[in-house]
Design an enzyme around this catalytic site. Structure first.
Site: not given
Length: 392
Positions: A140-141
């Site tokens: 994820c970011t």
């Protein structure tokens, strides 16, 4: 990242995306908000989870409404398992052994998982497997930023499905695509009042993305480590159960923590089954941090510090003091776009632009969520990454 995963990454690049020279990047996107066009696959609907109901009944309305999509998702997982072990023994093992593990899970999660299995008609072991996946497969970011007026914004892309079935015709991850119809926004209520909100996948009882209005926002990213989630899950099965499941901890914090500082302490000090990054945002100036965790210890706390010029913190899946894996550098383009945006111009709109820039947006991205603690805003959008686009 383990040597095995590095080899898998390298082999996959050679086989499917030789036209890219990683990291494949593009100019920072603008005018992406409000969402429209080819990267936007739809808004996310809202459902209520009544915490006053018995745990096994809390998810019934949602599961009833989304049963077909959940069944379709589980069938894909069955197909992948059968392709991996053609005898069918892997799914048989899941169906026989994981129900035994469900009874060892803490309240209210075990009864919620049992209720979901009953409402959906899906074997209990397979629902349990669906809830375990996110401990070990999420990339994820996440970004927490403070604007010029001192307001805290929190955004994230949830990327999931790496190495879980590549569709060569459509150039997409099969599991990622099947997850998109399962994305929902949830309003958890007690005594008819909102306790917290979350963006979730139907059938999953832990939390990866959420906000406790007027107090804090929280996302969780996987942290690659040899001492990873597989080890913690194995220890749990073998009877060592003094650690907390990551997504159960985040839900517990969203439901019970009474302040940003309380949440920060719980996330930093609770023993975990898997290493993780917790990205926490608050309501007051300076309340934002990345908590880098091993299974037992808090290894690092990186706080916002506007006086030092650190008006945002951005986390992918690599320790911020180390260089990211060269085939998976979402950090550099993300930070480049944040720096170009500047603190004076950061907003829900411009944060969405950053999260819409490749490879921050990639073939694994299932949804983007944007949160603002001061007014309890949580809005989410299902995403697509048109070709050319990095697989991760």
């Amino acid at each position: 990242m383990s040597r095995f995963n590095v080899l898998l990454f390298t082999a996959f690049v050679s086989a499917t995306c030789a036209q890219f020279i990683p990291p494949f990047t593009e100019e920072c996107r603008t005018d992406m908000y409000p969402p429209n066009g080819p990267t936007f696959k739809g808004g996310v609907g809202w459902y209520t989870v009544d915490l006053d109901l018995p745990p096994h009944r809390r998810w019934t309305p949602l599961i009833t409404d989304k049963k077909n999509d959940l069944v379709s998702m589980i069938q894909v997982i069955r197909d992948l398992a059968t392709a991996f072990v053609p005898s069918g023994r892997l799914i048989e093992l899941v169906d026989l052994t994981l129900p035994l593990m469900v009874d060892t899970l803490p309240d209210p999660f075990k009864d919620e998982i049992k209720g979901i299995a009953l409402d959906s008609g899906i074997p209990l072991g397979e629902i349990a497997l669906f809830n375990i996946f996110y401990e070990v497969f999420t990339v994820c970011t996440s970004v927490v930023a403070e604007d010029a007026a001192g307001n805290l914004l929190h955004g994230r892309n949830l990327d999931f499905g790496l190495f879980m079935g590549w569709d060569t015709k459509n150039k997409s991850w099969i599991v990622s695509e099947k997850l998109k119809p399962l994305v929902v926004n949830l309003d958890f209520r007690r005594n008819n009042k909102t306790v917290f909100k979350s963006t979730n996948f139907v059938g999953y009882v832990g939390m990866l993305t959420g906000i406790r209005p007027h107090l804090f926002s929280l996302t969780m990213n996987e942290r690659f480590s040899l001492d990873g989630g597989y080890i913690g899950i194995l220890e749990w099965i073998l009877g060592q159960r003094d650690g907390m499941w990551m997504s159960f901890l985040t839900r517990s914090v969203l439901e019970n923590a009474t302040s940003y500082d309380d949440a920060r302490k719980l996330l930093a000090q609770t023993k975990l089954l898997a290493p993780a990054y917790f990205i926490l945002g608050g309501q007051q100036s300076g309340q934002g941090c990345i908590i880098t965790r091993s299974r037992e210890l808090s290894l690092d706390l990186l706080d916002l510090n506007v006086k030092l010029g650190r008006w945002y913190v951005l986390q992918t899946n690599y320790d911020h003091w180390e260089e990211p894996f060269f085939l998976d550098d979402r950090r550099t383009p993300g930070m480049t776009c944040m720096n170009k945006t500047t603190q004076n111009n950061i907003s829900i709109k411009t944060l969405y632009n950053v999260l819409s820039t490749k490879p921050v947006l990639n073939k694994l991205t299932t949804y983007t969520t944007l949160m603002r603690v001061s007014d309890g805003t949580l809005e989410s959008y299902i995403r697509d990454c048109p070709n050319p686009c990095m697989p991760w």
